[in-house]
Structure formats: structure tokens, C-alpha cells
Design an enzyme around this catalytic site. Structure first.
Site, short mmCIF file in Angstrom:
data_model
loop_
_atom_site.label_atom_id
_atom_site.label_comp_id
_atom_site.label_asym_id
_atom_site.label_seq_id
_atom_site.Cartn_x
_atom_site.Cartn_y
_atom_site.Cartn_z
CB THR A 1 -0.82 -0.04 1.30
OG1 THR A 1 -1.67 -1.16 1.22
CG2 THR A 1 -1.61 1.21 1.55
NE ARG B 1 -9.02 -7.33 3.58
CZ ARG B 1 -8.03 -6.45 3.61
NH1 ARG B 1 -7.86 -5.61 2.62
NH2 ARG B 1 -7.19 -6.42 4.62
CB VAL B 2 -13.29 -2.91 2.52
CG1 VAL B 2 -12.65 -1.54 2.65
CG2 VAL B 2 -14.19 -2.95 1.29
N GLY B 3 -10.10 -3.39 3.47
CA GLY B 3 -9.14 -3.28 4.57
C GLY B 3 -9.25 -1.95 5.30
CG ASP B 4 -5.68 -0.64 7.16
OD1 ASP B 4 -5.56 -1.47 6.24
OD2 ASP B 4 -4.74 0.08 7.55
CB THR C 1 1.13 -0.03 4.85
OG1 THR C 1 1.24 -1.23 4.06
CG2 THR C 1 2.47 0.23 5.51
N GLY C 2 -0.38 -2.58 6.25
CA GLY C 2 -0.24 -3.83 7.00
C GLY C 2 -1.52 -4.64 6.86
CB THR C 3 -2.66 -7.80 8.36
OG1 THR C 3 -1.46 -8.41 7.88
CG2 THR C 3 -3.82 -8.75 8.14
N1 ASP Z 1 -3.61 -2.32 4.73
C1 ASP Z 1 -3.94 -2.82 3.43
C2 ASP Z 1 -5.21 -3.62 3.54
O1 ASP Z 1 -5.38 -4.34 4.51
C3 ASP Z 1 -2.90 -3.68 2.82
C4 ASP Z 1 -1.50 -3.16 2.87
O2 ASP Z 1 -1.21 -2.22 3.59
O3 ASP Z 1 -0.68 -3.70 2.16
O4 ASP Z 1 -5.99 -3.58 2.63
#
Ligand code: ASP
Length: 357
Positions: free
Chosen positions: A221, A249-252, A272-274
Site C-alpha cells: 500500500t 473484502r475491504v481493509g483499513d 499499511t499492514g494487515t
Molecule cells: N492495509 C492494506 C489492507 O489491509 C494492505 C496493505 O497495507 O498492504 O488492505
């Protein structure tokens, strides 16, 4: 009044004007601009990174940071700097945003983005768009040209077209590297492989040269936080989400307070991250709350959330952050995070690994 008196008044007024102009010219700008950028966190390790790949990322970060710095240096707003930088990343297949985004399990690119203005708490976000070339500009249009904060899917793309943002065929976002990465993951997990997307270039006859180690791009990201000369901070984030995501699915990243947040009262953050962990913790807002309510220095607040609260949930990733008084921070618990920062009058710093400053 005698001619002598008039001359005297004229001279005095002239001196006063000249003095006030000189004082004005010497006055430093109210705020020194600053910018912090990330291009994703993850298993990014020196041992498995080729010199060419590393050079490509450093060059991309350099170009992006210089573009943002240029906007701020010309007196542009933090929002303008953020949008300019993220548009570059969205066009660069190195990053998981726009062209170069990861694929869903169904073989699509579904893009999320958000932007927030710290001066007035206005925000715009989009999720699951498939036709808008620059999702960050769409997020900004949602903020500035619609009564809403968040739009999703086909409706968001339709709004983009309505406000004149460039629309592309979904295959525009296709990259061979991401496609092969999806196929590999699905094979390993014994899941069905979707059809090669319509409009994608023909499959290459041989395997792709290994550009980067496996998993390096689990994330990727992009995000920017900036402080402009007017003293306003803002944050923006853009992503393709996580590879092989399903069911819309939608992330943060597009969730205000989770992956993106900005308030002139505290700080601006892009994560950025999970994403699931970042949503549950409300990471971006949590960091700003520690600054606002506890008066913590920015770096300390960021480290507390990333290294204590996120780790306690076994979450992984990182953030970049900034305050209106010019504190800049980054914090991540992965082996690497593509990142860069610069402050007016200071040197541009570009780093990748966790053993770099
Ligand atoms: N945070 C992003 C998500 O979960 C993914 C990422 O940062 O690579 O969609």
C-alpha cells in the site's frame, strides 16, 4: 503644511513602508513544510533483495518525495502534495495501488483509497473501485464534491466518471507479476485459479525473471502525510488491498481512523499492514488520541500502538505520521517498510530495512 514638513512626512512614510516591507520579507513562513511517505511494509529483507530491485524502489521513493516536496515548497497545500505523490505511485507497477495492485481471488483488481484534511476533519474514501485510474483523486472528489464520506464499487466509479476523473478498462491495472503471484498463492492453497482477465496481454511463454523475493509484496500500500506552510496537516492512503481477498473484502486504508486519519489538533497518519488488525485497533486515530489526550511525542505514540497494541493482537505492518508542529515519525514491526521523509531545509531520507534509521 509647509513644503519642508511635507517632505519630512513623505520621507518618514517611505522609511516606515520600507522597514515594514523588509521585516515582512525577513519573516520566516509560519510553518516549515514536511512530508513522510510509505510504499508498504512487509517481509522486505536485505538478504533476499536484488540490487536492481532495491535501486528501483529507492528511485521511485526519491521521485515521489521530490514531487511532494516541490508542491509544498511552492506553497501548495498538504492535500495537493499528497494527491500528487499518490497519483505517481498509483501509476507505478512497483506498488500495490492503482496499476500494480494485487488481485482478488476472482482475478480482479479492487482498489481502495482515502484522504483526510486535518484543518476541518473533512474526509473522502472509496472502496472496491475497478475503473478509476487514480483512486486517490476520487477519494478527494468524494470529500470535496459530494455530501458523503465513503463510496463503494460501481457507484464510486460512476461518481468518478461524473466528476470527470479518468476511467480505464479494468485490465489497465493488470500486471503479469501480480497475476503470477496470485496464481502461485492459489495453487499453494489448493484454491481454484480464475481465468486470466479479459483484456490482459497474452501470457508470456517463459517464467518471469524473479524481481523480488516471495512474500515481499504481501503488502505494498502507499500513503503520505504532509504539513504545509499554512500549518495544515493531511493524510492519504491508496491500495489494492491484500492478495486473494474475497467477498468484497475491504481493509483499513479507506476506513477513516483505521488506516487514514488527520486532525490539526493532534496528528496525521497513514498505515499499511494487515488491515483487519488496523481496523480493530483504529490504529490511526489511536495514535492521534495518544498525542491529543496524553500529550505523547509523536514517535512515542506511534511506537506504543505499533509495537505494543498491534503486536499484542499479532498484527503486522506500520505507519507514517506527522504533527502540525513538524514532528515526523514512522513505526513498523515488519522487517522492512519502503519509506521517505523530508522537512523544509532538511535532507531527504529514504529507507527500506528495519536496521536503517
Ligand atoms: N492495509 C492494506 C489492507 O489491509 C494492505 C496493505 O497495507 O498492504 O488492505
Amino acid at each position: 503644511m509647509s513644503n519642508g514638513m511635507k517632505r519630512l512626512f513623505g520621507t518618514c512614510a517611505g522609511v516606515l513602508l520600507a522597514t515594514s516591507l523588509a521585516v515582512h520579507a525577513q519573516q520566516p513562513p509560519a510553518h516549515h513544510w514536511a512530508i513522510v511517505i510509505h510504499g508498504g511494509a512487509g517481509v522486505i529483507e536485505r538478504a533476499t533483495m536484488s540490487p536492481e530491485t532495491e535501486a528501483a524502489y529507492r528511485a521511485a521513493l526519491n521521485q515521489a518525495a521530490r514531487t511532494g516536496a516541490g508542491v509544498l515548497d511552492r506553497g501548495g497545500s498538504s492535500l495537493d502534495a499528497i494527491e500528487a505523490v499518490i497519483r505517481i505511485f498509483e501509476d507505478d507497477p512497483l506498488f500495490n495501488a492503482g496499476r500494480g495492485a494485487v488481485f482478488t481471488a476472482a482475478g480482479k483488481n479492487e482498489l481502495d483509497a482515502a484522504i483526510m484534511d486535518g484543518s476541518n476533519l473533512k474526509a473522502g474514501a472509496v472502496a472496491g473501485v475497478t475503473r478509476t485510474r487514480h483512486p486517490i483523486s476520487l477519494a478527494r472528489a468524494v470529500m470535496e464534491k459530494s455530501p458523503h464520506v465513503m463510496l463503494i464499487g460501481a457507484g464510486a466509479d460512476a461518481f468518478a466518471a461524473q466528476v470527470g476523473l479518468e476511467q480505464v478498462d479494468p485490465s489497465f491495472f493488470f500486471t503479469e507479476r501480480r497475476w503470477q503471484s496470485l496464481v502461485k498463492q492459489l495453487k499453494q492453497e489448493g484454491r481454484p485459479i480464475p481465468q486470466r482477465p479479459a483484456g490482459a496481454p497474452p501470457a508470456p511463454s517463459g517464467p518471469l525473471a524473479a524481481f523480488e523475493p516471495p512474500n515481499a509484496h504481501k503488502f505494498g500500500t502507499v500513503g503520505v502525510v504532509a504539513l504545509d506552510r499554512a500549518g495544515n496537516i493531511a493524510a492519504g492512503t491508496s491500495t489494492g488491498g491484500v492478495q486473494a481477498k474475497q467477498w468484497g473484502r475491504v481493509g483499513d486504508s479507506p476506513i477513516i481512523g483505521a488506516g487514514t486519519y488527520a486532525s490539526n489538533q493532534s496528528c496525521a497518519v497513514s498505515a499499511t499492514g494487515t488491515g483487519e488488525y488496523f481496523i480493530r485497533l483504529g490504529v490511526a486515530r489511536e495514535i492521534c488520541n495518544l498525542v491529543y489526550f496524553k500529550g505523547l511525542p509523536l514517535q512515542q505514540a506511534a511506537d506504543q500502538v505499533i509495537h505494543k497494541e498491534l503486536e499484542a493482537l499479532h498484527g503486522d505492518g506500520g505507519i507514517v505520521a506527522i504533527t502540525p508542529d513538524g514532528q515526523m515519525a514512522w513505526s513498523f514491526n515488519t522487517p522492512g517498510m519502503y519509506r521517505a521523509r523530508q522537512q523544509e531545509g532538511g535532507k531527504l531520507q529514504i529507507s527500506i530495512y528495519n536496521d536503517e534509521p
